[in-house]
Design a protein around this motif. Structure first.
Motif, short mmCIF file in Angstrom:
data_model
loop_
_atom_site.label_atom_id
_atom_site.label_comp_id
_atom_site.label_asym_id
_atom_site.label_seq_id
_atom_site.Cartn_x
_atom_site.Cartn_y
_atom_site.Cartn_z
N VAL A 68 -49.29 -37.70 1.03
CA VAL A 68 -48.51 -37.61 2.26
C VAL A 68 -47.26 -38.47 2.05
O VAL A 68 -47.36 -39.60 1.58
CB VAL A 68 -49.28 -38.15 3.48
CG1 VAL A 68 -48.40 -38.16 4.73
CG2 VAL A 68 -50.54 -37.34 3.75
N ALA A 70 -43.81 -40.20 3.92
CA ALA A 70 -43.27 -40.60 5.22
C ALA A 70 -42.00 -41.41 5.01
O ALA A 70 -41.88 -42.15 4.03
CB ALA A 70 -44.29 -41.42 6.00
N TRP A 84 -41.28 -40.17 10.01
CA TRP A 84 -41.13 -38.74 9.77
C TRP A 84 -42.07 -38.38 8.62
O TRP A 84 -41.86 -38.81 7.48
CB TRP A 84 -39.68 -38.42 9.41
CG TRP A 84 -39.42 -36.97 9.33
CD1 TRP A 84 -39.36 -36.21 8.20
CD2 TRP A 84 -39.21 -36.08 10.42
NE1 TRP A 84 -39.12 -34.91 8.52
CE2 TRP A 84 -39.03 -34.80 9.88
CE3 TRP A 84 -39.17 -36.24 11.79
CZ2 TRP A 84 -38.80 -33.69 10.68
CZ3 TRP A 84 -38.93 -35.14 12.58
CH2 TRP A 84 -38.74 -33.88 12.03
N ILE A 85 -43.12 -37.65 8.92
CA ILE A 85 -44.15 -37.34 7.93
C ILE A 85 -43.91 -35.95 7.37
O ILE A 85 -43.68 -35.00 8.11
CB ILE A 85 -45.55 -37.47 8.55
CG1 ILE A 85 -45.78 -38.92 8.96
CG2 ILE A 85 -46.62 -36.97 7.58
CD1 ILE A 85 -47.08 -39.18 9.65
N GLU A 86 -43.97 -35.86 6.04
CA GLU A 86 -43.78 -34.58 5.35
C GLU A 86 -44.78 -34.49 4.21
O GLU A 86 -45.49 -35.45 3.89
CB GLU A 86 -42.37 -34.47 4.77
CG GLU A 86 -41.28 -34.42 5.80
CD GLU A 86 -39.92 -34.13 5.18
OE1 GLU A 86 -39.25 -33.24 5.71
OE2 GLU A 86 -39.56 -34.76 4.18
N LEU A 104 -53.55 -39.57 6.13
CA LEU A 104 -52.75 -39.69 7.34
C LEU A 104 -52.95 -41.05 8.00
O LEU A 104 -52.00 -41.68 8.46
CB LEU A 104 -53.08 -38.58 8.33
CG LEU A 104 -52.40 -37.24 8.06
CD1 LEU A 104 -52.95 -36.17 9.00
CD2 LEU A 104 -50.89 -37.35 8.21
N THR A 107 -51.04 -43.59 6.10
CA THR A 107 -49.62 -43.41 6.33
C THR A 107 -49.22 -43.97 7.69
O THR A 107 -48.20 -44.66 7.82
CB THR A 107 -49.25 -41.92 6.21
OG1 THR A 107 -49.64 -41.44 4.91
CG2 THR A 107 -47.75 -41.70 6.39
N GLN A 120 -44.05 -38.18 13.66
CA GLN A 120 -43.91 -36.75 13.89
C GLN A 120 -43.90 -36.03 12.55
O GLN A 120 -43.64 -36.63 11.52
CB GLN A 120 -42.65 -36.43 14.68
CG GLN A 120 -41.36 -36.69 13.97
CD GLN A 120 -40.54 -37.81 14.59
OE1 GLN A 120 -40.86 -38.31 15.65
NE2 GLN A 120 -39.49 -38.20 13.92
N LEU A 121 -44.23 -34.75 12.62
CA LEU A 121 -44.22 -33.93 11.42
C LEU A 121 -43.86 -32.51 11.78
O LEU A 121 -43.92 -32.12 12.95
CB LEU A 121 -45.57 -33.99 10.70
CG LEU A 121 -46.84 -33.62 11.45
CD1 LEU A 121 -47.02 -32.12 11.59
CD2 LEU A 121 -48.04 -34.21 10.74
N TYR A 134 -54.16 -30.16 12.39
CA TYR A 134 -53.46 -31.18 13.16
C TYR A 134 -53.94 -31.20 14.61
O TYR A 134 -54.04 -32.26 15.23
CB TYR A 134 -51.94 -31.00 13.08
CG TYR A 134 -51.41 -31.24 11.69
CD1 TYR A 134 -51.64 -32.45 11.06
CD2 TYR A 134 -50.69 -30.28 11.00
CE1 TYR A 134 -51.18 -32.69 9.77
CE2 TYR A 134 -50.22 -30.51 9.72
CZ TYR A 134 -50.46 -31.71 9.12
OH TYR A 134 -50.01 -31.95 7.85
N TRP A 139 -53.03 -34.31 17.07
CA TRP A 139 -51.57 -34.33 17.04
C TRP A 139 -51.09 -33.36 18.11
O TRP A 139 -51.56 -32.22 18.18
CB TRP A 139 -51.04 -33.91 15.66
CG TRP A 139 -51.15 -34.99 14.64
CD1 TRP A 139 -52.29 -35.44 14.05
CD2 TRP A 139 -50.09 -35.74 14.08
NE1 TRP A 139 -52.01 -36.43 13.16
CE2 TRP A 139 -50.65 -36.64 13.15
CE3 TRP A 139 -48.71 -35.74 14.26
CZ2 TRP A 139 -49.89 -37.53 12.41
CZ3 TRP A 139 -47.95 -36.62 13.52
CH2 TRP A 139 -48.53 -37.50 12.61
#
Length: 151
Positions: A68, A70, A84-86, A104, A107, A120-121, A134, A139
């Motif tokens: 993950v 971020a 900002w999670i990607e 997660l 992170t 957020q993602l 999610y 989420w």
């Protein structure tokens, strides 16, 4: 699943990370696997460890089997940093074993230590597995829609 360890990625992990990104980007409609671009992006994230992280899961052999990424941004809505999670992806062999959830959590813990008050993602709207995942993790969806332009 036993013998899974979690930590931050280092430069020698980049080959494993690029392989995982190839899997992810073959699912997402907006992105295409590109070894050179993914390698460069991963190197930048690792070098910017004050405001970015790549959390990884490793199997007993030390191979990266999940990741993950971020990055911190300043949220005017929050009046604080936001994460900002990607690039959330777990090797198919290890899915359903809690690896993604643990990544997660790690992170989010990293983001909290950096002062973030929200995360957020983005998720591909056709990736029903990810959408369900999610939602299962609580989420919330928002009324916002992503837009982009290439520079």
């Amino acid at each position: 699943m036993a013998n899974i360890t979690y930590n931050e990625a280092i430069e020698t992990d980049i080959a494993d990370l690029v392989s995982l990104l190839s899997v992810l980007f073959s699912i997402e409609k907006d992105f295409n696997p590109d070894l050179t671009k993914q390698q460069k992006g991963l190197e930048l994230l690792i070098k910017n460890n004050a405001t970015a992280t790549i959390q990884v899961a490793r199997n007993s052999a030390g191979k990266v089997i999940g990741m993950v990424t971020a990055q911190l941004v300043i949220s005017t809505a929050q009046g604080a940093a936001s994460a900002w999670i990607e690039d959330m992806v777990v090797d198919a062999e290890y899915r359903g074993c809690g690896v993604g959830k643990e990544l997660l959590q790690k992170t989010l813990a990293w983001a909290k230590t950096k002062g973030a008050t929200r995360a957020q993602l983005l998720v591909d709207i056709t990736n029903t597995d990810a959408l369900g995942y999610y939602e299962h993790l609580k989420w919330e969806s928002t009324q916002l829609q992503a837009r982009r332009v290439f520079l």
